[in-house]
Design an enzyme around this catalytic site. Structure first.
Site, PDB file in Angstrom:
ATOM      1  N   ASN A  15       0.863  -1.178   0.000  1.00  0.00           N
ATOM      2  CA  ASN A  15       0.000   0.000   0.000  1.00  0.00           C
ATOM      3  C   ASN A  15       0.903   1.233   0.000  1.00  0.00           C
ATOM      4  O   ASN A  15       1.485   1.573   1.013  1.00  0.00           O
ATOM      5  CB  ASN A  15      -0.900  -0.032   1.247  1.00  0.00           C
ATOM      6  CG  ASN A  15      -1.784   1.193   1.354  1.00  0.00           C
ATOM      7  OD1 ASN A  15      -1.886   1.993   0.417  1.00  0.00           O
ATOM      8  ND2 ASN A  15      -2.428   1.371   2.500  1.00  0.00           N
ATOM      9  N   TRP A  16       1.011   1.837  -1.146  1.00  0.00           N
ATOM     10  CA  TRP A  16       1.948   2.953  -1.295  1.00  0.00           C
ATOM     11  C   TRP A  16       1.455   4.267  -0.690  1.00  0.00           C
ATOM     12  O   TRP A  16       2.210   5.224  -0.589  1.00  0.00           O
ATOM     13  CB  TRP A  16       2.242   3.170  -2.793  1.00  0.00           C
ATOM     14  CG  TRP A  16       3.337   2.312  -3.320  1.00  0.00           C
ATOM     15  CD1 TRP A  16       4.035   1.355  -2.632  1.00  0.00           C
ATOM     16  CD2 TRP A  16       3.898   2.353  -4.643  1.00  0.00           C
ATOM     17  NE1 TRP A  16       4.986   0.784  -3.446  1.00  0.00           N
ATOM     18  CE2 TRP A  16       4.925   1.386  -4.683  1.00  0.00           C
ATOM     19  CE3 TRP A  16       3.627   3.092  -5.779  1.00  0.00           C
ATOM     20  CZ2 TRP A  16       5.686   1.157  -5.827  1.00  0.00           C
ATOM     21  CZ3 TRP A  16       4.380   2.869  -6.923  1.00  0.00           C
ATOM     22  CH2 TRP A  16       5.405   1.906  -6.939  1.00  0.00           C
ATOM     23  N   LYS A  17       0.168   4.339  -0.402  1.00  0.00           N
ATOM     24  CA  LYS A  17      -0.396   5.592   0.140  1.00  0.00           C
ATOM     25  C   LYS A  17      -0.060   6.757  -0.811  1.00  0.00           C
ATOM     26  O   LYS A  17      -0.237   6.612  -2.007  1.00  0.00           O
ATOM     27  CB  LYS A  17       0.082   5.806   1.571  1.00  0.00           C
ATOM     28  CG  LYS A  17      -0.151   4.548   2.419  1.00  0.00           C
ATOM     29  CD  LYS A  17      -0.016   4.732   3.875  1.00  0.00           C
ATOM     30  CE  LYS A  17      -0.270   3.411   4.579  1.00  0.00           C
ATOM     31  NZ  LYS A  17      -0.320   3.487   6.010  1.00  0.00           N
ATOM     32  N   HIS A 104      -9.787   1.384   4.526  1.00  0.00           N
ATOM     33  CA  HIS A 104      -8.529   1.528   5.274  1.00  0.00           C
ATOM     34  C   HIS A 104      -8.752   2.507   6.426  1.00  0.00           C
ATOM     35  O   HIS A 104      -9.525   3.469   6.285  1.00  0.00           O
ATOM     36  CB  HIS A 104      -7.428   2.037   4.332  1.00  0.00           C
ATOM     37  CG  HIS A 104      -6.074   2.005   4.977  1.00  0.00           C
ATOM     38  ND1 HIS A 104      -5.659   2.973   5.851  1.00  0.00           N
ATOM     39  CD2 HIS A 104      -5.066   1.098   4.892  1.00  0.00           C
ATOM     40  CE1 HIS A 104      -4.436   2.665   6.282  1.00  0.00           C
ATOM     41  NE2 HIS A 104      -4.056   1.529   5.709  1.00  0.00           N
ATOM     42  N   GLU A 174      -6.265  -5.200  10.085  1.00  0.00           N
ATOM     43  CA  GLU A 174      -5.244  -4.194  10.347  1.00  0.00           C
ATOM     44  C   GLU A 174      -5.553  -3.479  11.657  1.00  0.00           C
ATOM     45  O   GLU A 174      -6.314  -2.490  11.666  1.00  0.00           O
ATOM     46  CB  GLU A 174      -5.216  -3.158   9.216  1.00  0.00           C
ATOM     47  CG  GLU A 174      -4.731  -3.691   7.905  1.00  0.00           C
ATOM     48  CD  GLU A 174      -3.977  -2.605   7.129  1.00  0.00           C
ATOM     49  OE1 GLU A 174      -2.822  -2.836   6.798  1.00  0.00           O
ATOM     50  OE2 GLU A 174      -4.547  -1.529   6.901  1.00  0.00           O
ATOM     51  N   GLY A 180       1.541   2.024  10.982  1.00  0.00           N
ATOM     52  CA  GLY A 180       2.453   3.172  10.999  1.00  0.00           C
ATOM     53  C   GLY A 180       3.229   3.306  12.296  1.00  0.00           C
ATOM     54  O   GLY A 180       3.831   4.346  12.556  1.00  0.00           O
ATOM     55  N   GLY A 241       2.417  -1.395   4.404  1.00  0.00           N
ATOM     56  CA  GLY A 241       2.571   0.025   4.105  1.00  0.00           C
ATOM     57  C   GLY A 241       4.034   0.382   3.887  1.00  0.00           C
ATOM     58  O   GLY A 241       4.590   0.199   2.799  1.00  0.00           O
TER      59      GLY A 241
END
Ligand code: PGA
Length: 264
Positions: A15-17, A104, A174, A180, A241
């Site tokens: 997930n590159w955001k 998300h 998640e 993060g 991530g």
């Protein structure tokens, strides 16, 4: 309409955001990743990773990615027409997306409501995008109430989905506290949640349909812990991530998780 992707197991999703900053960097990443992938000699499925990228990069990256499926990080629940700034599933599909992430925690935090999420999941599956629904608790209580909250979340988010669409459905567990951060859940903690999620799926659609759904773990997955989740956490894959935003790290994770399957 694009064919729904083969769901390879383990299903390793990056997930590159909002990364990287430019299309040029994104293309360089994928070319370099594919060069490394070519050395793996994966027999079962040619495409062995999934990357959720900024929408505007999708067609460009899809054109060069030989070993990966490219997808979106969200879809709009709007209908086709007069909705400024929105991107709908048919547009994503026709631009080369094979899958979409929905719900998300960062999208939820920006105000996505449970009803909007349920609507989006149904739209995405009807459009034949492989759909990754994210769920996760903010905090864990000692009584295990978070497990029933997660089950309720799954039931509501899937309330508009016909069960014949379950085979294109993926659920990513998640825990919000692990995203993060520095600390992931343990594989054992993930395992408990996988059981609860399967219970919710079975009560919605019956065991046979529940079994078709792949379940992923996400939240501070890294090179050290990735394989443990697959081997001990009872999950079918990972949603990654930060560790998917460095080509060497992402490749090491793909390699370590697919090594057994490739007979290495
Ligand atoms: P992380 O993010 O791997 O950086 O914790 C996971 C996610 O947001 O999906």
């Amino acid at each position: 309409m694009a064919k729904s992707p083969l769901r390879s197991v383990p299903l390793i999703v990056g997930n590159w955001k909002t990364n990287p900053a430019t299309l040029q960097e994104a293309l360089k990443f994928v070319k370099s990743l594919d060069k490394k992938m070519a050395s793996l000699k994966i027999k079962a499925a040619k495409k062995a990773y999934y990357l959720a990228v900024p929408d505007i990069f999708i067609p460009h990256i899809n054109d060069v990615a030989k070993y990966g499926y490219i997808g979106s990080q969200n879809i709009s629940g709007s209908s086709l027409g007069q909705e400024t700034g929105e991107v709908v599933p048919s547009q994503l599909l026709s631009a080369g997306a094979s899958f979409a992430i929905i719900g998300h925690s960062e999208v939820r935090a920006r105000g996505e409501t449970p009803d909007e999420r349920a609507h989006k999941v149904a739209l995405s599956l009807q459009a034949k995008l492989m759909t990754i629904l994210c769920v996760g608790e903010h905090v864990r209580d000692n009584q295990g109430n978070y497990l029933s909250e997660l089950e309720d979340d799954v039931k509501h988010s899937l309330s508009l989905v016909q069960r014949n669409l379950f085979e294109n459905l993926v659920i990513a567990y998640e825990p919000v506290w692990a995203i993060g951060g520095k600390t992931a859940a343990t594989p054992r903690e993930a395992f408990e949640v996988v059981i609860a999620l399967r219970r919710a799926l079975a009560s919605l659609a019956g065991i046979e349909y529940a079994k078709k759904v792949h379940i992923l773990y996400g939240g501070t997955v890294n090179e050290e812990n990735a394989r443990d989740f697959i081997e001990e956490g009872g999950v079918d894959g990972l949603l990654i991530g930060r560790a998917s935003q460095d080509v060497g790290t992402f490749f090491t994770i793909i390699d370590s998780c697919t090594a057994k399957k490739a007979g290495k």
